[in-house]
Design a protein around this motif. Sequence first.
Motif, PDB file in Angstrom:
ATOM      1  N   VAL A 233       0.852  -1.194   0.000  1.00  0.00           N
ATOM      2  CA  VAL A 233       0.000   0.000   0.000  1.00  0.00           C
ATOM      3  C   VAL A 233       0.881   1.234   0.000  1.00  0.00           C
ATOM      4  O   VAL A 233       1.851   1.322   0.765  1.00  0.00           O
ATOM      5  CB  VAL A 233      -0.906   0.023   1.250  1.00  0.00           C
ATOM      6  CG1 VAL A 233      -1.706   1.312   1.316  1.00  0.00           C
ATOM      7  CG2 VAL A 233      -1.819  -1.193   1.278  1.00  0.00           C
ATOM      8  N   LEU A 234       0.557   2.191  -0.857  1.00  0.00           N
ATOM      9  CA  LEU A 234       1.151   3.521  -0.765  1.00  0.00           C
ATOM     10  C   LEU A 234       0.038   4.475  -0.349  1.00  0.00           C
ATOM     11  O   LEU A 234      -1.005   4.551  -1.009  1.00  0.00           O
ATOM     12  CB  LEU A 234       1.755   3.956  -2.103  1.00  0.00           C
ATOM     13  CG  LEU A 234       3.049   3.263  -2.518  1.00  0.00           C
ATOM     14  CD1 LEU A 234       3.495   3.736  -3.900  1.00  0.00           C
ATOM     15  CD2 LEU A 234       4.170   3.521  -1.501  1.00  0.00           C
TER      16      LEU A 234
ATOM     17  N   PRO B  27      -0.555   6.778   9.487  1.00  0.00           N
ATOM     18  CA  PRO B  27       0.731   6.406  10.087  1.00  0.00           C
ATOM     19  C   PRO B  27       0.604   5.327  11.165  1.00  0.00           C
ATOM     20  O   PRO B  27       1.522   4.528  11.346  1.00  0.00           O
ATOM     21  CB  PRO B  27       1.242   7.721  10.676  1.00  0.00           C
ATOM     22  CG  PRO B  27       0.578   8.784   9.870  1.00  0.00           C
ATOM     23  CD  PRO B  27      -0.788   8.239   9.572  1.00  0.00           C
ATOM     24  N   GLU B  28      -0.526   5.307  11.883  1.00  0.00           N
ATOM     25  CA  GLU B  28      -0.737   4.252  12.883  1.00  0.00           C
ATOM     26  C   GLU B  28      -0.932   2.904  12.217  1.00  0.00           C
ATOM     27  O   GLU B  28      -0.309   1.907  12.599  1.00  0.00           O
ATOM     28  CB  GLU B  28      -1.978   4.563  13.717  1.00  0.00           C
ATOM     29  CG  GLU B  28      -1.765   5.496  14.871  1.00  0.00           C
ATOM     30  CD  GLU B  28      -3.063   5.745  15.615  1.00  0.00           C
ATOM     31  OE1 GLU B  28      -3.521   4.861  16.361  1.00  0.00           O
ATOM     32  OE2 GLU B  28      -3.623   6.846  15.435  1.00  0.00           O
ATOM     33  N   VAL B  29      -1.828   2.855  11.249  1.00  0.00           N
ATOM     34  CA  VAL B  29      -2.137   1.590  10.584  1.00  0.00           C
ATOM     35  C   VAL B  29      -0.908   1.051   9.854  1.00  0.00           C
ATOM     36  O   VAL B  29      -0.653  -0.147   9.846  1.00  0.00           O
ATOM     37  CB  VAL B  29      -3.312   1.770   9.607  1.00  0.00           C
ATOM     38  CG1 VAL B  29      -3.607   0.480   8.852  1.00  0.00           C
ATOM     39  CG2 VAL B  29      -4.560   2.228  10.365  1.00  0.00           C
ATOM     40  N   MET B  30      -0.111   1.958   9.296  1.00  0.00           N
ATOM     41  CA  MET B  30       1.070   1.563   8.523  1.00  0.00           C
ATOM     42  C   MET B  30       2.348   1.650   9.348  1.00  0.00           C
ATOM     43  O   MET B  30       3.445   1.715   8.785  1.00  0.00           O
ATOM     44  CB  MET B  30       1.181   2.462   7.294  1.00  0.00           C
ATOM     45  CG  MET B  30      -0.005   2.386   6.337  1.00  0.00           C
ATOM     46  SD  MET B  30      -0.227   0.737   5.640  1.00  0.00           S
ATOM     47  CE  MET B  30       1.275   0.580   4.668  1.00  0.00           C
TER      48      MET B  30
ATOM     49  N   CYS C 198       3.436   8.293   2.346  1.00  0.00           N
ATOM     50  CA  CYS C 198       3.955   9.360   1.485  1.00  0.00           C
ATOM     51  C   CYS C 198       3.332  10.703   1.842  1.00  0.00           C
ATOM     52  O   CYS C 198       2.242  10.774   2.421  1.00  0.00           O
ATOM     53  CB  CYS C 198       3.658   9.051   0.017  1.00  0.00           C
ATOM     54  SG  CYS C 198       4.257   7.432  -0.539  1.00  0.00           S
ATOM     55  N   SER C 199       4.016  11.755   1.442  1.00  0.00           N
ATOM     56  CA  SER C 199       3.516  13.105   1.715  1.00  0.00           C
ATOM     57  C   SER C 199       2.999  13.800   0.458  1.00  0.00           C
ATOM     58  O   SER C 199       2.433  14.878   0.540  1.00  0.00           O
ATOM     59  CB  SER C 199       4.621  13.959   2.351  1.00  0.00           C
ATOM     60  OG  SER C 199       5.743  14.037   1.488  1.00  0.00           O
TER      61      SER C 199
ATOM     62  N   GLU D 171       6.103  11.785  -4.302  1.00  0.00           N
ATOM     63  CA  GLU D 171       6.762  10.756  -3.495  1.00  0.00           C
ATOM     64  C   GLU D 171       6.197   9.379  -3.822  1.00  0.00           C
ATOM     65  O   GLU D 171       6.937   8.389  -3.873  1.00  0.00           O
ATOM     66  CB  GLU D 171       6.594  11.058  -2.004  1.00  0.00           C
ATOM     67  CG  GLU D 171       7.390  10.100  -1.123  1.00  0.00           C
ATOM     68  CD  GLU D 171       7.326  10.434   0.361  1.00  0.00           C
ATOM     69  OE1 GLU D 171       7.898   9.664   1.152  1.00  0.00           O
ATOM     70  OE2 GLU D 171       6.687  11.450   0.725  1.00  0.00           O
ATOM     71  N   MET D 172       4.905   9.306  -4.072  1.00  0.00           N
ATOM     72  CA  MET D 172       4.318   8.029  -4.489  1.00  0.00           C
ATOM     73  C   MET D 172       4.906   7.568  -5.820  1.00  0.00           C
ATOM     74  O   MET D 172       5.216   6.389  -6.004  1.00  0.00           O
ATOM     75  CB  MET D 172       2.792   8.165  -4.619  1.00  0.00           C
ATOM     76  CG  MET D 172       2.028   8.004  -3.331  1.00  0.00           C
ATOM     77  SD  MET D 172       0.260   7.773  -3.635  1.00  0.00           S
ATOM     78  CE  MET D 172      -0.318   7.505  -1.952  1.00  0.00           C
ATOM     79  N   VAL D 173       5.038   8.506  -6.746  1.00  0.00           N
ATOM     80  CA  VAL D 173       5.611   8.193  -8.052  1.00  0.00           C
ATOM     81  C   VAL D 173       7.026   7.659  -7.890  1.00  0.00           C
ATOM     82  O   VAL D 173       7.410   6.635  -8.505  1.00  0.00           O
ATOM     83  CB  VAL D 173       5.607   9.445  -8.954  1.00  0.00           C
ATOM     84  CG1 VAL D 173       6.438   9.218 -10.208  1.00  0.00           C
ATOM     85  CG2 VAL D 173       4.172   9.835  -9.321  1.00  0.00           C
ATOM     86  N   LEU D 174       7.812   8.324  -7.050  1.00  0.00           N
ATOM     87  CA  LEU D 174       9.189   7.901  -6.813  1.00  0.00           C
ATOM     88  C   LEU D 174       9.243   6.474  -6.265  1.00  0.00           C
ATOM     89  O   LEU D 174      10.032   5.642  -6.734  1.00  0.00           O
ATOM     90  CB  LEU D 174       9.860   8.878  -5.842  1.00  0.00           C
ATOM     91  CG  LEU D 174      11.298   8.542  -5.422  1.00  0.00           C
ATOM     92  CD1 LEU D 174      12.240   8.595  -6.629  1.00  0.00           C
ATOM     93  CD2 LEU D 174      11.775   9.504  -4.340  1.00  0.00           C
ATOM     94  N   LYS D 175       8.384   6.178  -5.299  1.00  0.00           N
ATOM     95  CA  LYS D 175       8.431   4.856  -4.669  1.00  0.00           C
ATOM     96  C   LYS D 175       7.895   3.769  -5.602  1.00  0.00           C
ATOM     97  O   LYS D 175       8.357   2.623  -5.544  1.00  0.00           O
ATOM     98  CB  LYS D 175       7.659   4.893  -3.349  1.00  0.00           C
ATOM     99  CG  LYS D 175       8.421   5.709  -2.300  1.00  0.00           C
ATOM    100  CD  LYS D 175       7.744   5.769  -0.946  1.00  0.00           C
ATOM    101  CE  LYS D 175       8.650   6.548   0.014  1.00  0.00           C
ATOM    102  NZ  LYS D 175       8.080   6.684   1.364  1.00  0.00           N
TER     103      LYS D 175
END
Length: 500
Positions: A268-269, A277-280, A288-289, A293-297
């Motif tokens: 998951v992204l 942040p808690e769940v992940m 991601c912020s 950043e999603m594209v990069l990852k």
Amino acid sequence: MASNTIEKNTTNNSGPSRPLRIVQVAPDYYPIPPLNYGGIERVVYTLTEELVKLGHDVYLYAPKGSQCSAKIINYEHTIPNPQSIADFVQNTLPDNVDIIHDHTHASIVGLKKLPVPTICTIHACRNNPVDYPVYLSKRTLEVAGKNHGFFVYNGINLNEYEFSDIKDDYLLFLGVLDWHKGIKESIDVAEKTNHKLIIAGPIFNYEYYNKEIAPRIKNNPKLQYIGEVGGQQKQDLFKKAKCFLFPTCCEEPFGLVMIEAMACGTPVLAFHNGAVPEVMKGFPDLVCSSVDEMVLKLNMNQFPKSKLLREYVEKNFSSTVMAEEYLKLYNKIITEEVNYNYGDKLQEIGNFMEAIKYYEQFLSFPDLSKMHKIKICNKISDLYFNLKDLDKERKFIFKSFEYGPPRAEFCCKLGYQFLQNNELDKAIFWFELATKLEKPKEILYESCWTWLPFIQLCVCYYRTGDVKKSYENNELALKLNPNNEMIISNKKFLEGILKK
């Protein structure tokens, strides 16, 4: 990656160990379990099944067409109507119920204040004014609940989620097609990485969809909208996706789809909003912020192994974990609710000494919270006030200080005692202290934290002959309670004296 353990909510384990008679109250939109969309309904179903499996006697209020292992009581109305739920539950509640668990959006059953202890899971980032609110994350407890209540994470039955470590080359968005769930950002990510994006979920805001989303789907053959999904189709989408996108743009209360995807072995992204942040927590690198950043990852393609994702969900978000946390909470609240309900009933029929004896035993309970012991001291001191035993009233006022700093409620009680005895210096001390204390998160009497000590100081200073200070305190009381006739009358009276 970080550790695959997360913080658990801690609740008192005290209370009955016998099987409980539990009433679950579902919303009236979709049957239990839902055929397609319906995160709340799926959680209600999962929890109900697990409680039955653990040997509890469970009743489920739900729409017609619902199916589960509990005893189902179907709503008689067919068009969603929260008030109909509340009235129906009140009129048809089974006998000898230990606890009611309200899952409705507005906690409509909890607001009824029925004589049965009622907890209310709030499945959104909102604050419902009920006695025992339960939020889906620590974050939502803090933001929406202002730290009043509890939190229990959602859980899923992993036997219902098929696992695969073999992935196809598509991204998946599954949720409501609206701005707050990040559908636009998901499309941005897919287009910037030249990926196929399968979009599944209901449309509630057609104006937004037709203006912002539909044209982009029409112009890009790699964007595929397939409507709502459930059953095997949903399983296949989750387990085969290269990555599940969850760029939520709201104060996310939990995000059930994240743990559903990971249970199927799919990474998951997600955006860093609300409870994400808690769940992940076990995989912070997937949070991601921004779209970039999603594209990069995605381009880096360095995701955790599918097996680790499923193990993380099994350890932290299984139906067993969820049910165990709720059972701890049920037992805790049953214990405390019996305390207040039974004690209050004794007081109502005039059995003050029996009520005192009943309340007092709870002060020796090591697992009872300090806040509840403060409440018990308040109850007992009120009872002794009614019995005109001021020494014992004062004893339990001071005993409350063993469980926390002085509170305005107790300061006002002490001040009133001294005022009645015309010990004005001592009365002034306690009333002034009440005006200087920092207001806690949970209060017993609102007036003691606002206007009441000022009006009492008005009386005290008038009796000492200091009319100016008496007037000043009356003005402070008036600011906090501008419609109080007694304060308005005092103002006129004191102004008449000061003008002479």
